[in-house]
Design a protein around this motif. Structure first.
Motif, PDB file in Angstrom:
ATOM      1  N   VAL A  57     -54.436   5.646 125.433  1.00 23.04           N
ATOM      2  CA  VAL A  57     -53.461   5.605 126.529  1.00 23.04           C
ATOM      3  C   VAL A  57     -52.856   4.215 126.728  1.00 23.04           C
ATOM      4  O   VAL A  57     -51.646   4.029 126.601  1.00 23.04           O
ATOM      5  CB  VAL A  57     -54.113   6.117 127.835  1.00 23.04           C
ATOM      6  N   ALA A  58     -53.668   3.234 127.037  1.00 23.45           N
ATOM      7  CA  ALA A  58     -53.139   1.895 127.297  1.00 23.45           C
ATOM      8  C   ALA A  58     -52.731   1.214 125.998  1.00 23.45           C
ATOM      9  O   ALA A  58     -53.282   1.508 124.929  1.00 23.45           O
ATOM     10  CB  ALA A  58     -54.185   1.053 128.024  1.00 23.45           C
ATOM     11  N   ASP A  59     -51.781   0.287 126.071  1.00 18.64           N
ATOM     12  CA  ASP A  59     -51.340  -0.433 124.877  1.00 18.64           C
ATOM     13  C   ASP A  59     -52.508  -1.106 124.169  1.00 18.64           C
ATOM     14  O   ASP A  59     -52.607  -1.085 122.934  1.00 18.64           O
ATOM     15  CB  ASP A  59     -50.294  -1.488 125.243  1.00 18.64           C
ATOM     16  N   GLY A  60     -53.408  -1.721 124.932  1.00 17.33           N
ATOM     17  CA  GLY A  60     -54.558  -2.380 124.318  1.00 17.33           C
ATOM     18  C   GLY A  60     -55.459  -1.405 123.588  1.00 17.33           C
ATOM     19  O   GLY A  60     -55.996  -1.727 122.522  1.00 17.33           O
ATOM     20  N   GLU A  61     -55.626  -0.213 124.149  1.00 12.60           N
ATOM     21  CA  GLU A  61     -56.442   0.814 123.507  1.00 12.60           C
ATOM     22  C   GLU A  61     -55.793   1.289 122.211  1.00 12.60           C
ATOM     23  O   GLU A  61     -56.472   1.497 121.196  1.00 12.60           O
ATOM     24  CB  GLU A  61     -56.627   1.986 124.473  1.00 12.60           C
ATOM     25  N   ILE A  62     -54.475   1.448 122.232  1.00 14.84           N
ATOM     26  CA  ILE A  62     -53.746   1.858 121.027  1.00 14.84           C
ATOM     27  C   ILE A  62     -53.857   0.775 119.956  1.00 14.84           C
ATOM     28  O   ILE A  62     -54.132   1.062 118.787  1.00 14.84           O
ATOM     29  CB  ILE A  62     -52.271   2.159 121.354  1.00 14.84           C
ATOM     30  N   ARG A  63     -53.654  -0.473 120.336  1.00 12.48           N
ATOM     31  CA  ARG A  63     -53.737  -1.571 119.364  1.00 12.48           C
ATOM     32  C   ARG A  63     -55.129  -1.646 118.748  1.00 12.48           C
ATOM     33  O   ARG A  63     -55.284  -1.838 117.537  1.00 12.48           O
ATOM     34  CB  ARG A  63     -53.375  -2.891 120.035  1.00 12.48           C
ATOM     35  N   ALA A  64     -56.161  -1.492 119.576  1.00 14.52           N
ATOM     36  CA  ALA A  64     -57.529  -1.553 119.062  1.00 14.52           C
ATOM     37  C   ALA A  64     -57.816  -0.367 118.142  1.00 14.52           C
ATOM     38  O   ALA A  64     -58.471  -0.514 117.107  1.00 14.52           O
ATOM     39  CB  ALA A  64     -58.521  -1.577 120.223  1.00 14.52           C
ATOM     40  N   GLY A  65     -57.304   0.816 118.501  1.00  6.88           N
ATOM     41  CA  GLY A  65     -57.493   1.988 117.653  1.00  6.88           C
ATOM     42  C   GLY A  65     -56.791   1.851 116.321  1.00  6.88           C
ATOM     43  O   GLY A  65     -57.358   2.181 115.270  1.00  6.88           O
ATOM     44  N   LEU A  66     -55.560   1.354 116.341  1.00  3.84           N
ATOM     45  CA  LEU A  66     -54.825   1.151 115.095  1.00  3.84           C
ATOM     46  C   LEU A  66     -55.496   0.098 114.223  1.00  3.84           C
ATOM     47  O   LEU A  66     -55.555   0.247 112.993  1.00  3.84           O
ATOM     48  CB  LEU A  66     -53.380   0.738 115.401  1.00  3.84           C
ATOM     49  N   ALA A  67     -56.018  -0.945 114.847  1.00  2.63           N
ATOM     50  CA  ALA A  67     -56.724  -1.969 114.073  1.00  2.63           C
ATOM     51  C   ALA A  67     -57.961  -1.375 113.404  1.00  2.63           C
ATOM     52  O   ALA A  67     -58.272  -1.687 112.246  1.00  2.63           O
ATOM     53  CB  ALA A  67     -57.117  -3.134 114.982  1.00  2.63           C
ATOM     54  N   GLY A  68     -58.660  -0.500 114.105  1.00  7.03           N
ATOM     55  CA  GLY A  68     -59.833   0.136 113.527  1.00  7.03           C
ATOM     56  C   GLY A  68     -59.485   1.040 112.366  1.00  7.03           C
ATOM     57  O   GLY A  68     -60.172   1.033 111.327  1.00  7.03           O
ATOM     58  N   VAL A  69     -58.421   1.821 112.520  1.00  2.49           N
ATOM     59  CA  VAL A  69     -57.986   2.704 111.435  1.00  2.49           C
ATOM     60  C   VAL A  69     -57.563   1.882 110.224  1.00  2.49           C
ATOM     61  O   VAL A  69     -57.943   2.187 109.085  1.00  2.49           O
ATOM     62  CB  VAL A  69     -56.826   3.611 111.905  1.00  2.49           C
ATOM     63  N   ARG A  70     -56.791   0.834 110.462  1.00  2.00           N
ATOM     64  CA  ARG A  70     -56.325   0.004 109.350  1.00  2.00           C
ATOM     65  C   ARG A  70     -57.506  -0.618 108.606  1.00  2.00           C
ATOM     66  O   ARG A  70     -57.525  -0.672 107.371  1.00  2.00           O
ATOM     67  CB  ARG A  70     -55.398  -1.090 109.859  1.00  2.00           C
ATOM     68  N   ALA A  71     -58.508  -1.071 109.352  1.00  5.02           N
ATOM     69  CA  ALA A  71     -59.668  -1.700 108.714  1.00  5.02           C
ATOM     70  C   ALA A  71     -60.422  -0.708 107.836  1.00  5.02           C
ATOM     71  O   ALA A  71     -60.953  -1.079 106.785  1.00  5.02           O
ATOM     72  CB  ALA A  71     -60.602  -2.262 109.783  1.00  5.02           C
ATOM     73  N   ALA A  72     -60.458   0.570 108.236  1.00  9.41           N
ATOM     74  CA  ALA A  72     -61.195   1.578 107.473  1.00  9.41           C
ATOM     75  C   ALA A  72     -60.467   2.006 106.208  1.00  9.41           C
ATOM     76  O   ALA A  72     -61.086   2.554 105.292  1.00  9.41           O
ATOM     77  CB  ALA A  72     -61.469   2.792 108.349  1.00  9.41           C
ATOM     78  N   LEU A  73     -59.155   1.750 106.144  1.00  8.51           N
ATOM     79  CA  LEU A  73     -58.357   2.170 105.001  1.00  8.51           C
ATOM     80  C   LEU A  73     -58.368   1.127 103.886  1.00  8.51           C
ATOM     81  O   LEU A  73     -58.360  -0.080 104.138  1.00  8.51           O
ATOM     82  CB  LEU A  73     -56.900   2.410 105.420  1.00  8.51           C
ATOM     83  N   ARG A  74     -58.339   1.614 102.660  1.00  5.33           N
ATOM     84  CA  ARG A  74     -58.146   0.731 101.516  1.00  5.33           C
ATOM     85  C   ARG A  74     -56.697   0.249 101.494  1.00  5.33           C
ATOM     86  O   ARG A  74     -55.823   0.823 102.153  1.00  5.33           O
ATOM     87  CB  ARG A  74     -58.432   1.488 100.220  1.00  5.33           C
ATOM     88  N   GLU A  75     -56.421  -0.767 100.726  1.00  6.76           N
ATOM     89  CA  GLU A  75     -55.035  -1.184 100.529  1.00  6.76           C
ATOM     90  C   GLU A  75     -54.260  -0.010  99.933  1.00  6.76           C
ATOM     91  O   GLU A  75     -54.718   0.631  98.985  1.00  6.76           O
ATOM     92  CB  GLU A  75     -54.968  -2.397  99.605  1.00  6.76           C
ATOM     93  N   GLY A  76     -53.109   0.267 100.509  1.00  3.77           N
ATOM     94  CA  GLY A  76     -52.307   1.403 100.071  1.00  3.77           C
ATOM     95  C   GLY A  76     -52.707   2.706 100.724  1.00  3.77           C
ATOM     96  O   GLY A  76     -52.066   3.739 100.502  1.00  3.77           O
ATOM     97  N   GLY A  77     -53.776   2.701 101.533  1.00  3.21           N
ATOM     98  CA  GLY A  77     -54.227   3.911 102.207  1.00  3.21           C
ATOM     99  C   GLY A  77     -53.245   4.360 103.276  1.00  3.21           C
ATOM    100  O   GLY A  77     -52.531   3.543 103.869  1.00  3.21           O
ATOM    101  N   ARG A  78     -53.232   5.657 103.539  1.00  5.50           N
ATOM    102  CA  ARG A  78     -52.260   6.224 104.484  1.00  5.50           C
ATOM    103  C   ARG A  78     -52.941   6.719 105.759  1.00  5.50           C
ATOM    104  O   ARG A  78     -54.080   7.183 105.728  1.00  5.50           O
ATOM    105  CB  ARG A  78     -51.498   7.372 103.825  1.00  5.50           C
ATOM    106  N   PHE A  79     -52.195   6.632 106.839  1.00  6.68           N
ATOM    107  CA  PHE A  79     -52.622   7.116 108.154  1.00  6.68           C
ATOM    108  C   PHE A  79     -51.633   8.198 108.572  1.00  6.68           C
ATOM    109  O   PHE A  79     -50.439   7.931 108.735  1.00  6.68           O
ATOM    110  CB  PHE A  79     -52.643   5.965 109.151  1.00  6.68           C
ATOM    111  N   VAL A  80     -52.130   9.427 108.727  1.00  8.88           N
ATOM    112  CA  VAL A  80     -51.291  10.581 109.047  1.00  8.88           C
ATOM    113  C   VAL A  80     -51.679  11.098 110.429  1.00  8.88           C
ATOM    114  O   VAL A  80     -52.857  11.379 110.677  1.00  8.88           O
ATOM    115  CB  VAL A  80     -51.465  11.696 107.989  1.00  8.88           C
ATOM    116  N   PHE A  81     -50.694  11.239 111.304  1.00 11.14           N
ATOM    117  CA  PHE A  81     -50.976  11.726 112.660  1.00 11.14           C
ATOM    118  C   PHE A  81     -49.691  12.246 113.294  1.00 11.14           C
ATOM    119  O   PHE A  81     -48.597  12.079 112.757  1.00 11.14           O
ATOM    120  CB  PHE A  81     -51.577  10.612 113.520  1.00 11.14           C
ATOM    121  N   GLU A  82     -49.855  12.882 114.445  1.00 12.58           N
ATOM    122  CA  GLU A  82     -48.690  13.351 115.175  1.00 12.58           C
ATOM    123  C   GLU A  82     -48.864  13.082 116.658  1.00 12.58           C
ATOM    124  O   GLU A  82     -49.989  12.944 117.159  1.00 12.58           O
ATOM    125  CB  GLU A  82     -48.442  14.849 114.950  1.00 12.58           C
TER     126      GLU A  82
END
Length: 243
Positions: free
Chosen positions: A110-135
């Motif tokens: 919900v909050a911008d900080g929560e979104i930023r932290a969530g995106l940072a976590g997803v990015r860290a879990a992905l390999r280089e070139g990895g994709r994030f799919v959502f709606e």
């Protein structure tokens, strides 16, 4: 009242995972089956990964969710990794080629900080070139306006009880909608109730947050069939990549 196990089972009844009949599920299923190492962020009861295994996925599958009740149901299948936690607290570093947030789970950030932290976590879990799919639901479609008791969902629970599920909107403040889901029995008695806040980000704000988190936008659609994203779209379907 419903037990924890009943609540989790009810979720699957109201939201059955069905790639044959549900275009959203079919879209995510295609991505999952094409990837060797998949992370389901906000996996809930684990239905998407359960189905992938049943459909023959032989690679690595992992799910993370902050709700222990839903995760307990997900853990009925033991050939998938299940982790109790949130997107912001990922225990993985560059281990997956695909991360998915299905079922509009992204809107639970919900909050911008929560979104930023969530995106940072997803990015860290992905390999280089990895994709994030959502709606996420397009705010201009104002989908929450149909969340009224006049649009119920009736289901038959595992014990044979007829249950009615309704939603009502409690507040709309800027782009945050707070709603309450109520489950009642045949006599109208409340057996379960919960409230939830959801963020309705528009494409400009969403894409800015993705860029700030270090993602590159690969694809963005307005529906599950690859249609263009327009002000009349009901969905914002996004494929972002970790460069």
């Amino acid at each position: 009242m419903l037990s924890d196990a009943d609540v989790a089972a009810l979720y699957d009844l109201v939201n059955p995972w069905d790639p044959v009949h549900h275009p959203a599920d079919a879209y995510h299923h295609r991505h999952v089956m094409a990837a060797g190492a998949v992370l389901d962020v906000g996996c809930g009861t684990g239905a998407m990964l359960h189905h992938a295994r049943e459909a023959g996925h032989r690679g690595r599958l992992a799910g993370i969710d902050p709700d222990p009740v839903y995760l307990r149901r997900a853990r009925r299948r033991t050939d998938v990794e299940w982790v109790l936690g949130a997107a912001a607290g990922m225990p993985w570093e560059q281990e997956f080629e695909l991360a998915v947030m299905a079922g509009h789970a992204f809107q639970c950030l919900v909050a911008d900080g929560e979104i930023r932290a969530g995106l940072a976590g997803v990015r860290a879990a992905l390999r280089e070139g990895g994709r994030f799919v959502f709606e996420t639901r397009h705010p201009l479609a104002r989908g929450w306006e149909s969340w009224t008791p006049e649009h119920p969902v009736d289901v038959v629970a595992a014990d044979g009880r007829l249950l009615r599920v309704t939603r009502r909107v409690e507040s709309v403040v800027d782009d945050v909608v707070t709603c309450t889901e109520t489950v009642t029995g045949v006599r109208g008695d409340i057996v379960h109730e919960r409230s939830q806040a959801l963020r309705f980000l528009g494409p400009d704000a969403l894409n800015r947050l993705l860029r700030e988190a270090g993602f590159r936008l690969d694809e963005q659609y307005g529906d599950w069939h690859g249609g263009p994203l327009t002000p009349h779209s009901r969905e914002i379907v996004t494929v972002a990549r970790r460069p």
